[in-house]
Design a protein around this motif. Structure first.
Motif, mmCIF file in Angstrom:
data_model
loop_
_atom_site.group_PDB
_atom_site.id
_atom_site.type_symbol
_atom_site.label_atom_id
_atom_site.label_comp_id
_atom_site.label_asym_id
_atom_site.label_seq_id
_atom_site.Cartn_x
_atom_site.Cartn_y
_atom_site.Cartn_z
ATOM 1 N N TRP A 9 -1.374 -3.590 8.135
ATOM 2 C CA TRP A 9 -0.854 -4.098 6.854
ATOM 3 C C TRP A 9 -1.335 -3.189 5.735
ATOM 4 O O TRP A 9 -2.495 -2.782 5.713
ATOM 5 C CB TRP A 9 -1.342 -5.525 6.625
ATOM 6 N N ARG A 10 -0.457 -2.914 4.792
ATOM 7 C CA ARG A 10 -0.808 -2.109 3.623
ATOM 8 C C ARG A 10 -0.364 -2.840 2.367
ATOM 9 O O ARG A 10 0.800 -3.221 2.268
ATOM 10 C CB ARG A 10 -0.146 -0.741 3.699
ATOM 11 N N GLY A 11 -1.298 -3.035 1.451
ATOM 12 C CA GLY A 11 -0.974 -3.666 0.178
ATOM 13 C C GLY A 11 -1.358 -5.128 0.142
ATOM 14 O O GLY A 11 -2.024 -5.647 1.040
ATOM 15 N N THR A 12 -0.897 -5.807 -0.891
ATOM 16 C CA THR A 12 -1.202 -7.218 -1.087
ATOM 17 C C THR A 12 -0.322 -8.082 -0.196
ATOM 18 O O THR A 12 0.620 -7.589 0.422
ATOM 19 C CB THR A 12 -0.982 -7.618 -2.558
ATOM 20 N N GLY A 13 -0.623 -9.386 -0.168
ATOM 21 C CA GLY A 13 0.148 -10.304 0.670
ATOM 22 C C GLY A 13 1.611 -10.370 0.301
ATOM 23 O O GLY A 13 2.491 -10.296 1.154
ATOM 24 N N ARG A 14 1.899 -10.507 -1.000
ATOM 25 C CA ARG A 14 3.286 -10.658 -1.429
ATOM 26 C C ARG A 14 4.025 -9.322 -1.503
ATOM 27 O O ARG A 14 5.187 -9.226 -1.137
ATOM 28 C CB ARG A 14 3.365 -11.366 -2.776
ATOM 29 N N ASP A 15 3.348 -8.295 -1.952
ATOM 30 C CA ASP A 15 4.039 -7.017 -2.188
ATOM 31 C C ASP A 15 3.808 -5.987 -1.093
ATOM 32 O O ASP A 15 4.477 -4.960 -1.055
ATOM 33 C CB ASP A 15 3.591 -6.434 -3.533
ATOM 34 N N GLY A 16 2.879 -6.256 -0.198
ATOM 35 C CA GLY A 16 2.598 -5.307 0.864
ATOM 36 C C GLY A 16 3.585 -5.423 2.004
ATOM 37 O O GLY A 16 4.548 -6.200 1.969
ATOM 38 N N SER A 17 3.319 -4.637 3.022
ATOM 39 C CA SER A 17 4.157 -4.702 4.217
ATOM 40 C C SER A 17 3.330 -4.225 5.400
ATOM 41 O O SER A 17 2.282 -3.599 5.241
ATOM 42 C CB SER A 17 5.412 -3.849 4.069
ATOM 43 N N SER A 33 6.943 -8.333 6.589
ATOM 44 C CA SER A 33 6.476 -8.437 5.204
ATOM 45 C C SER A 33 6.645 -9.874 4.726
ATOM 46 O O SER A 33 7.154 -10.729 5.448
ATOM 47 C CB SER A 33 7.290 -7.502 4.297
#
Length: 140
Positions: A9-17, A33
């Motif tokens: 996972w890369r990024g935040t929960g809502r905006d990551g993927s 995502s």
């Protein structure tokens, strides 16, 4: 026997993927995502994968159960519908509803339902799910 899969996972929960990969290679950097999980963006999500493994595990367990009982199914088709619902500040998988259609020569509806019910209880995925499991079975 141990089977492995990996999530990155890369990024935040809502905006990551993220990407899911399995040891067998069936999943190879498969995207997931927030949008594939809670909206309808193309890609997969954990609940869809749980539904697939539950349907597959149960159907194979049923095939073995029918074989042990002396029946040879022509076709077994199972859909699993996994429900994800809010719980506190998060979510939980509350239900997996199995819908089964089977073609099994020389077997009546009551016998089919009994063997299917036994298969649902013996399926390893059913055993690991902390959720309500329902089964609707029909010979076709």
């Amino acid at each position: 026997m141990i089977r492995k899969a990996q999530a990155v996972w890369r990024g935040t929960g809502r905006d990551g993927s993220g990407q899911l990969s399995s040891e067998s290679g069936v999943l190879a950097e498969t995207p997931y995502s927030f949008k594939t999980r809670f909206e309808n963006e193309k890609g997969t999500n954990p609940e869809e994968l749980i539904a697939a493994v539950h349907a597959g595990c149960f159907t194979m367990a049923l095939a073995f159960g029918l074989q042990l009982a002396g029946f040879k199914p022509t076709e077994l088709s199972t859909e699993a519908a996994v429900t994800l619902e809010p719980e506190g500040k998060g979510f939980k998988i509350s239900k997996s509803a199995l819908t089964l259609h089977g073609k099994v020569p020389n077997l009546d509806e009551a016998g089919f339902a009994r063997i299917a019910g036994d298969a649902e209880k013996s399926c390893p995925v059913s055993k690991v799910l902390n959720a309500t499991i329902t089964l609707d079975s029909k010979l076709v």
